[in-house]
Design a protein around this motif. Sequence first.
Motif, PDB file in Angstrom:
ATOM      1  N   LEU A   1      31.492  -8.742 -56.662  1.00 18.00           N
ATOM      2  CA  LEU A   1      32.137  -9.750 -56.186  1.00 18.00           C
ATOM      3  C   LEU A   1      32.238 -10.875 -56.796  1.00 18.00           C
ATOM      4  CD1 LEU A   1      33.360 -10.198 -53.220  1.00 18.00           C
ATOM      5  CD2 LEU A   1      30.792 -11.218 -52.699  1.00 18.00           C
ATOM      6  N   GLY A   2      33.567 -11.408 -57.120  1.00 23.01           N
ATOM      7  CA  GLY A   2      33.761 -12.589 -57.932  1.00 23.01           C
ATOM      8  C   GLY A   2      34.090 -13.791 -57.148  1.00 23.01           C
ATOM      9  N   THR A   3      34.455 -14.837 -57.630  1.00 20.25           N
ATOM     10  CA  THR A   3      34.709 -16.079 -56.914  1.00 20.25           C
ATOM     11  C   THR A   3      35.851 -16.132 -56.129  1.00 20.25           C
ATOM     12  OG1 THR A   3      36.033 -16.844 -58.697  1.00 20.25           O
ATOM     13  CG2 THR A   3      33.565 -17.488 -58.803  1.00 20.25           C
ATOM     14  N   ASP A   4      36.684 -14.952 -56.111  1.00 21.06           N
ATOM     15  CA  ASP A   4      37.785 -14.685 -55.222  1.00 21.06           C
ATOM     16  C   ASP A   4      37.497 -13.967 -54.104  1.00 21.06           C
ATOM     17  OD1 ASP A   4      37.589 -12.150 -56.334  1.00 21.06           O
ATOM     18  OD2 ASP A   4      39.659 -11.937 -56.919  1.00 21.06           O
ATOM     19  N   TRP A   5      36.192 -13.606 -53.938  1.00 18.88           N
ATOM     20  CA  TRP A   5      35.618 -12.939 -52.634  1.00 18.88           C
ATOM     21  C   TRP A   5      36.203 -11.516 -52.592  1.00 18.88           C
ATOM     22  CZ3 TRP A   5      31.321 -14.267 -49.979  1.00 18.88           C
ATOM     23  CH2 TRP A   5      30.841 -15.694 -50.155  1.00 18.88           C
ATOM     24  N   GLN A   6      36.632 -11.010 -53.476  1.00 21.48           N
ATOM     25  CA  GLN A   6      37.380  -9.601 -53.280  1.00 21.48           C
ATOM     26  C   GLN A   6      36.337  -8.391 -54.005  1.00 21.48           C
ATOM     27  OE1 GLN A   6      40.096  -8.333 -51.566  1.00 21.48           O
ATOM     28  NE2 GLN A   6      39.770 -10.583 -50.730  1.00 21.48           N
ATOM     29  N   PRO A   7      35.881  -7.568 -53.368  1.00 30.69           N
ATOM     30  CA  PRO A   7      35.026  -6.459 -53.987  1.00 30.69           C
ATOM     31  C   PRO A   7      35.674  -5.579 -54.989  1.00 30.69           C
ATOM     32  CG  PRO A   7      34.850  -6.772 -51.661  1.00 30.69           C
ATOM     33  CD  PRO A   7      35.862  -7.419 -51.761  1.00 30.69           C
ATOM     34  N   ARG A   8      35.249  -5.388 -55.965  1.00 38.12           N
ATOM     35  CA  ARG A   8      35.637  -4.529 -57.014  1.00 38.12           C
ATOM     36  C   ARG A   8      34.856  -3.555 -57.630  1.00 38.12           C
ATOM     37  NH1 ARG A   8      37.948  -9.611 -57.961  1.00 38.12           N
ATOM     38  NH2 ARG A   8      40.143  -9.501 -58.051  1.00 38.12           N
ATOM     39  N   ASP A   9      35.381  -2.570 -58.179  1.00 40.84           N
ATOM     40  CA  ASP A   9      34.359  -1.316 -58.773  1.00 40.84           C
ATOM     41  C   ASP A   9      33.465  -0.843 -57.827  1.00 40.84           C
ATOM     42  OD1 ASP A   9      35.734  -2.047 -61.117  1.00 40.84           O
ATOM     43  OD2 ASP A   9      34.509  -3.694 -61.614  1.00 40.84           O
ATOM     44  N   ALA A  10      33.758  -0.669 -56.513  1.00 42.34           N
ATOM     45  CA  ALA A  10      32.903  -0.154 -55.614  1.00 42.34           C
ATOM     46  C   ALA A  10      32.560   1.373 -55.949  1.00 42.34           C
ATOM     47  CB  ALA A  10      33.714  -0.041 -54.087  1.00 42.34           C
ATOM     48  N   ARG A  11      31.198   1.765 -55.553  1.00 43.55           N
ATOM     49  CA  ARG A  11      30.905   2.916 -55.850  1.00 43.55           C
ATOM     50  C   ARG A  11      29.793   3.284 -54.785  1.00 43.55           C
ATOM     51  NH1 ARG A  11      31.358   6.963 -59.119  1.00 43.55           N
ATOM     52  NH2 ARG A  11      29.925   8.544 -59.366  1.00 43.55           N
ATOM     53  N   PHE A  12      29.930   4.539 -54.434  1.00 41.83           N
ATOM     54  CA  PHE A  12      29.117   5.042 -53.495  1.00 41.83           C
ATOM     55  C   PHE A  12      28.180   6.328 -53.873  1.00 41.83           C
ATOM     56  CE2 PHE A  12      30.182   4.362 -48.641  1.00 41.83           C
ATOM     57  CZ  PHE A  12      28.939   4.052 -48.425  1.00 41.83           C
TER      58      PHE A  12
END
Length: 334
Positions: free
Chosen positions: A94-105
């Motif tokens: 989660l970066g400063t733009d508040w967008q989750p990335r590289d999500a993994r379950f």
Amino acid sequence: MRIFLSILLLILLVPGYSGEAPLRRPSGTPSLRATPVALFPLAPHERQLGPLTYLGGLRLASGDPAFGGFSALAVKGDRFTLLSDGGNILRFRLGTDWQPRDARFESLPEGPGTGWSKEDRDSESMAVDPVTGRIWIGFERANAIWRYAPGFARAERRAEPRAMADWSLNRGPEAMARLADGSFLVFAEDVAENEDEGDASLHPALWFQSDPAEVPRRGFAFRFRAPPGHRPTAAAEAPSGDILVLTRAVSIARGFTAKLVVVPRAAIRSGATVTGRTLATFAPPALHDNFEALAVTREGGATILWIASDDNESLFQQTLLLKFRLDANAAPER
């Protein structure tokens, strides 16, 4: 009527209590949706809650059927790990733009039981060694603590401490923290023995001198006095060495609410009853939900608190991830 309302509350707000459903297996690469949320929905510019300054937050959602039920949280830099009470792990950046990335379950590689039902994987608390990356998980029902290799690669050790043997099956090690000196604190959601008909705000708690999954285990028992009607759900060490404890209450009128309290580290002694000082209350008109996860980080000289909610996989609840700065000079709640 009171019994009827209590049953209705459990069905609407805590559907997991109504039956033992099979665990939902994660897909591996979930698509996350993140919606910004205001701390005060009716006053979006208001950002102060006691000594907490709101820095932003998200409502997280996903079409993956295994998403939700998050009971524990770990944060390191921009990397987030959420652990569900069914043994599922969600990791993302989660970066400063508040967008989750590289999500993994993924799922815990091992745990109590076979792992086909929530009864086998009722993982409620988590602690991480920031140096080695090792992870400890507290399991309700089994009243056990398991240690995992970094990245949950494998289970390394497991223990069912004798001091936890009498904790009730569904109110066991709900909150756990690894302290900077290598010791551990574990709080039961359960009410202390012989207190059911008296002071129901007292909860058993343990201090372990070192790794609770290793033998021998040295430590002591004490009791934590939660705010009236509340139960401990998460704990973390503040930079001062004092202990932050997140507590939760539920009622027909307001649903889930929470209080964040601070416990002086020096008060935690063998046989002591320790009482936290309330810092902030999550109740209307502020955001309020089933807050069960807490993590403390540092940004420069600032102390940052991350708080997350367990939606109980219910349509009536949300998965919230909120960020606060703890203002040391601000006044606590009166």
